[in-house]
Scaffold this motif. Structure first.
Motif, PDB file in Angstrom:
ATOM      1  N   ASP A 156       0.819  -1.219   0.000  1.00  0.00           N
ATOM      2  CA  ASP A 156       0.000   0.000   0.000  1.00  0.00           C
ATOM      3  C   ASP A 156       0.854   1.271   0.000  1.00  0.00           C
ATOM      4  O   ASP A 156       0.400   2.324   0.464  1.00  0.00           O
ATOM      5  CB  ASP A 156      -0.955   0.018   1.206  1.00  0.00           C
ATOM      6  CG  ASP A 156      -1.937  -1.142   1.175  1.00  0.00           C
ATOM      7  OD1 ASP A 156      -2.382  -1.505   0.069  1.00  0.00           O
ATOM      8  OD2 ASP A 156      -2.251  -1.681   2.255  1.00  0.00           O
ATOM      9  N   ARG A 243       5.849   5.893  -9.734  1.00  0.00           N
ATOM     10  CA  ARG A 243       4.659   5.113  -9.392  1.00  0.00           C
ATOM     11  C   ARG A 243       3.499   5.388 -10.351  1.00  0.00           C
ATOM     12  O   ARG A 243       2.621   4.528 -10.519  1.00  0.00           O
ATOM     13  CB  ARG A 243       4.244   5.406  -7.956  1.00  0.00           C
ATOM     14  CG  ARG A 243       5.274   4.918  -6.935  1.00  0.00           C
ATOM     15  CD  ARG A 243       4.856   5.198  -5.509  1.00  0.00           C
ATOM     16  NE  ARG A 243       5.895   4.802  -4.561  1.00  0.00           N
ATOM     17  CZ  ARG A 243       5.824   4.977  -3.251  1.00  0.00           C
ATOM     18  NH1 ARG A 243       4.727   5.536  -2.728  1.00  0.00           N
ATOM     19  NH2 ARG A 243       6.807   4.594  -2.462  1.00  0.00           N
ATOM     20  N   THR A 244       3.492   6.570 -10.993  1.00  0.00           N
ATOM     21  CA  THR A 244       2.456   6.871 -11.974  1.00  0.00           C
ATOM     22  C   THR A 244       2.737   6.191 -13.308  1.00  0.00           C
ATOM     23  O   THR A 244       1.849   5.587 -13.921  1.00  0.00           O
ATOM     24  CB  THR A 244       2.349   8.400 -12.187  1.00  0.00           C
ATOM     25  OG1 THR A 244       1.976   9.020 -10.956  1.00  0.00           O
ATOM     26  CG2 THR A 244       1.293   8.738 -13.240  1.00  0.00           C
ATOM     27  N   PRO A 247       2.927   1.642 -12.536  1.00  0.00           N
ATOM     28  CA  PRO A 247       2.092   1.395 -11.339  1.00  0.00           C
ATOM     29  C   PRO A 247       2.137  -0.055 -10.862  1.00  0.00           C
ATOM     30  O   PRO A 247       1.120  -0.741 -10.785  1.00  0.00           O
ATOM     31  CB  PRO A 247       0.694   1.798 -11.816  1.00  0.00           C
ATOM     32  CG  PRO A 247       0.703   1.501 -13.280  1.00  0.00           C
ATOM     33  CD  PRO A 247       2.098   1.809 -13.751  1.00  0.00           C
ATOM     34  N   LEU A 249       3.088  -1.218  -7.811  1.00  0.00           N
ATOM     35  CA  LEU A 249       2.768  -1.483  -6.404  1.00  0.00           C
ATOM     36  C   LEU A 249       1.333  -1.955  -6.225  1.00  0.00           C
ATOM     37  O   LEU A 249       1.028  -2.691  -5.280  1.00  0.00           O
ATOM     38  CB  LEU A 249       3.018  -0.233  -5.552  1.00  0.00           C
ATOM     39  CG  LEU A 249       4.482   0.131  -5.281  1.00  0.00           C
ATOM     40  CD1 LEU A 249       4.557   1.351  -4.360  1.00  0.00           C
ATOM     41  CD2 LEU A 249       5.262  -1.023  -4.685  1.00  0.00           C
ATOM     42  N   LYS A 250       0.436  -1.557  -7.137  1.00  0.00           N
ATOM     43  CA  LYS A 250      -0.963  -1.971  -6.990  1.00  0.00           C
ATOM     44  C   LYS A 250      -1.134  -3.479  -7.213  1.00  0.00           C
ATOM     45  O   LYS A 250      -2.160  -4.052  -6.828  1.00  0.00           O
ATOM     46  CB  LYS A 250      -1.850  -1.203  -7.971  1.00  0.00           C
ATOM     47  CG  LYS A 250      -1.651  -1.541  -9.436  1.00  0.00           C
ATOM     48  CD  LYS A 250      -2.569  -0.726 -10.326  1.00  0.00           C
ATOM     49  CE  LYS A 250      -2.379  -1.065 -11.802  1.00  0.00           C
ATOM     50  NZ  LYS A 250      -2.737  -2.473 -12.096  1.00  0.00           N
ATOM     51  N   ASP A 251      -0.138  -4.112  -7.821  1.00  0.00           N
ATOM     52  CA  ASP A 251      -0.208  -5.551  -8.098  1.00  0.00           C
ATOM     53  C   ASP A 251       0.592  -6.389  -7.124  1.00  0.00           C
ATOM     54  O   ASP A 251       0.758  -7.593  -7.316  1.00  0.00           O
ATOM     55  CB  ASP A 251       0.301  -5.819  -9.532  1.00  0.00           C
ATOM     56  CG  ASP A 251      -0.562  -5.130 -10.586  1.00  0.00           C
ATOM     57  OD1 ASP A 251      -1.795  -5.121 -10.410  1.00  0.00           O
ATOM     58  OD2 ASP A 251       0.015  -4.608 -11.564  1.00  0.00           O
ATOM     59  N   ASP A 254      -0.707  -9.557  -1.738  1.00  0.00           N
ATOM     60  CA  ASP A 254      -1.325  -9.024  -0.523  1.00  0.00           C
ATOM     61  C   ASP A 254      -1.255 -10.065   0.603  1.00  0.00           C
ATOM     62  O   ASP A 254      -2.162 -10.843   0.812  1.00  0.00           O
ATOM     63  CB  ASP A 254      -2.781  -8.637  -0.810  1.00  0.00           C
ATOM     64  CG  ASP A 254      -3.423  -7.938   0.374  1.00  0.00           C
ATOM     65  OD1 ASP A 254      -2.685  -7.563   1.308  1.00  0.00           O
ATOM     66  OD2 ASP A 254      -4.653  -7.787   0.368  1.00  0.00           O
TER      67      ASP A 254
END
Length: 259
Positions: A156, A243-244, A247, A249-251, A254
């Protein structure tokens, strides 16, 4: 704050000599000529990486903690590094994040270096820490922690800077040079590693190699071999742009460690 100014000190350390190390550190830091937000020192900066806890450990209100308080106040910044702390009959390789008002945050080294017997002398930490400085989120770790990427996962986007203070020997310097950029790229964060130089009391040689790597993997700072006091700035735009445009980190997987 868009920019954070950081001063690293890749120090020569005097073996198990707290007075001499603190005196030398005070002398060397007096060369700072510009306002800085953070001063970072190596692992066990007041003794060298020793297992002689009976001689070198201090209480949480000991000499080195007072020196850190005074230094943070003098330079109006945070002072960070690790030292041996005795508390409730246990010994910790403890990272201290000392604020200029004398308050502090602690992180106890999670991964203890069994090849040197650190696991026999010290109690491991069980909590990861995130500190904040002028809006930047910073995750402190200590040396051997670098080898365990699950512990540093930036789930996150929890932090902007991953910070390692170290006593990393020259014989494994290739690993140091490889792992720090890897941690920066996989976590899309600045990674700063501050090592020491010179021989210790066990004739282990440390070649420095302190560095800062950007979220995209570029070298911001790198210094091998010699004692070095260096101030540089890092910029939030580098994090945002990385990060833009990428991207990743969104993957990220978890999951969290069960400790």
């Amino acid at each position: 704050m868009d920019a954070l100014k950081i001063t690293t000190f890749q120090a020569y350390l005097f073996w198990e000599n707290i007075d001499k190390n603190l005196s030398n550190l005070s002398l060397r830091l007096s060369a700072i000529r510009e306002k800085t937000d953070l001063i970072i020192l190596p692992e066990m900066f007041n003794t060298g990486f020793t297992m002689n806890v009976e001689k070198c450990a201090e209480k949480p209100d000991g000499q080195t903690m007072h020196w850190m308080m005074e230094t943070a106040h003098k330079y109006s910044c945070v002072v960070a590094g690790s030292l041996i702390i005795e508390e409730d009959g246990k010994y910790y390789n403890r990272f201290i994040w000392m604020n200029q008002d004398g308050s502090y945050v602690k992180y106890d080294k999670r991964h203890l270096f069994g090849m040197a017997g650190e696991n026999e002398k010290f109690t491991p930490g069980n909590k990861r820490v995130i500190v904040e400085l002028h809006g930047w989120k910073i995750c402190p770790m200590i040396c051997y922690d670098l080898r365990f990427p699950v512990w540093s996962r930036n789930l996150d986007g929890a932090y902007d800077v991953l910070l390692y203070v170290a006593s990393w020997p020259d014989r494994r310097s290739a690993h140091w040079r490889s792992l720090i950029p890897a941690r920066a790229i996989e976590n899309q964060a600045f990674v700063i590693g501050v090592n020491r130089v010179g021989h210790d009391g066990n004739e282990v040689y440390y070649s420095g190699g302190s560095m800062c790597i950007s979220p995209i993997g570029d070298v911001v700072y790198y210094k091998p071999e010699y004692e070095d006091l260096y101030t540089f700035s890092i910029y939030r735009k580098d994090i945002d742009d990385t990060r833009t445009s990428l991207p990743f980190l969104k993957d990220i997987d978890d999951f969290k460690l069960d400790i």
